[in-house]
Design an enzyme around this catalytic site. Structure first.
Site, short mmCIF file in Angstrom:
data_model
loop_
_atom_site.label_atom_id
_atom_site.label_comp_id
_atom_site.label_asym_id
_atom_site.label_seq_id
_atom_site.Cartn_x
_atom_site.Cartn_y
_atom_site.Cartn_z
N LYS A 58 0.73 -1.42 -0.14
CA LYS A 58 -0.13 -0.16 -0.01
C LYS A 58 0.97 1.31 -0.05
O LYS A 58 1.65 1.32 0.73
CB LYS A 58 -1.00 0.45 1.03
O1 G3P Z 1 -7.53 2.43 5.08
C1 G3P Z 1 -8.15 3.17 4.49
C2 G3P Z 1 -9.46 4.20 5.60
O2 G3P Z 1 -10.90 2.50 5.11
C3 G3P Z 1 -9.69 4.47 6.46
O3 G3P Z 1 -10.98 4.46 7.09
O4 G3P Z 1 -12.13 5.19 8.38
O5 G3P Z 1 -10.07 6.07 9.58
O6 G3P Z 1 -11.31 6.89 7.09
P1 G3P Z 1 -10.49 6.06 8.58
#
Ligand code: G3P
Length: 218
Positions: free
Chosen positions: A83
């Protein structure tokens, strides 16, 4: 639509993998920090639980460091997906890794132009963050629609749209209606997809009636 789970909690991943519905896993530095474990250990354990793509994010911000870290991460298991952040160095590293046959997930995508760059860099997945866009008053799902429309115009673009920063079941359903390839869900959101009060009510009623019959199937 493929379902990935967005967590580095291996107990959660083991439980969800048993459902047979899990196609992969995504992690990020914040989720690794939350696990309290070493990244190499936790990614190795996740890769042994789930045969599908397991995203492990680099922490370096410059090309050479990203490639050095990617070499360590991809050596863990064949299903590691490296990633990378959506930056010039991240996309350059993406192209290098893609040319070497390594799966990549370009993350922190917030615009259609960025997604197009990731696809041109040969990303296996690009991760637009719908929840974080909603948080600042933009419609995250509009971005998914734009990216899918653009990718559909060009057979040469093979990148899958991985809907990230998913906060609730409506995000999942809207993304599926648009034809997004993958959604990565926090465990609680994945579990919530099962729920409907009429399912619970109907099952309770069936079981009550069944008990009255005094029968046993086995
Ligand atoms: O892993 C990336 C993403 O899914 C993060 O989500 O909830 O931290 O905006 P969030």
């Amino acid at each position: 639509m493929k379902f990935f789970v967005d967590t580095a909690d291996t107990a959660e991943i083991t439980a969800l993998a048993a459902s047979g519905l899990l196609d992969g896993v995504t992690t990020n530095p914040s989720l690794i920090a939350k696990s309290g474990r070493k990244i190499l250990d936790v990614i190795a354990e996740i890769c042994a639980i789930v045969p599908g793509p397991v995203s492990a994010e680099v922490a370096a911000t410059e090309y050479d460091g990203m490639i050095r870290e990617a070499n360590v991460l991809r050596a863990i298991a064949k299903n590691v997906t490296v990633k990378l952040p959506l930056t010039p160095d991240g996309l350059r590293a993406c192209r290098t890794l893609a040319d070497q046959g390594t799966m990549t997930n370009v993350t922190l995508c917030f615009s259609a132009a960025q997604a197009l760059l990731a696809a041109k860099a040969g990303a296996t997945f690009v991760s637009p963050f719908v929840g974080r866009l909603d948080d600042i008053g933009q419609n995250g799902m509009d971005l998914i629609a734009d990216i899918l429309q653009i990718f559909d115009n060009y057979d040469a673009l093979k990148t899958e749209v991985l809907v990230a920063s998913v906060r609730h079941p409506i995000h999942v359903i809207e993304a599926a209606k648009l034809g997004a390839h993958v959604a990565t869900l926090p465990p609680a959101v994945l579990r919530s997809l099962y729920s409907h009060p009429l399912t619970d009510k109907g099952l309770a009623s069936f079981l009550a009636d069944w008990a009255k019959t005094g029968q046993s199937i086995t």
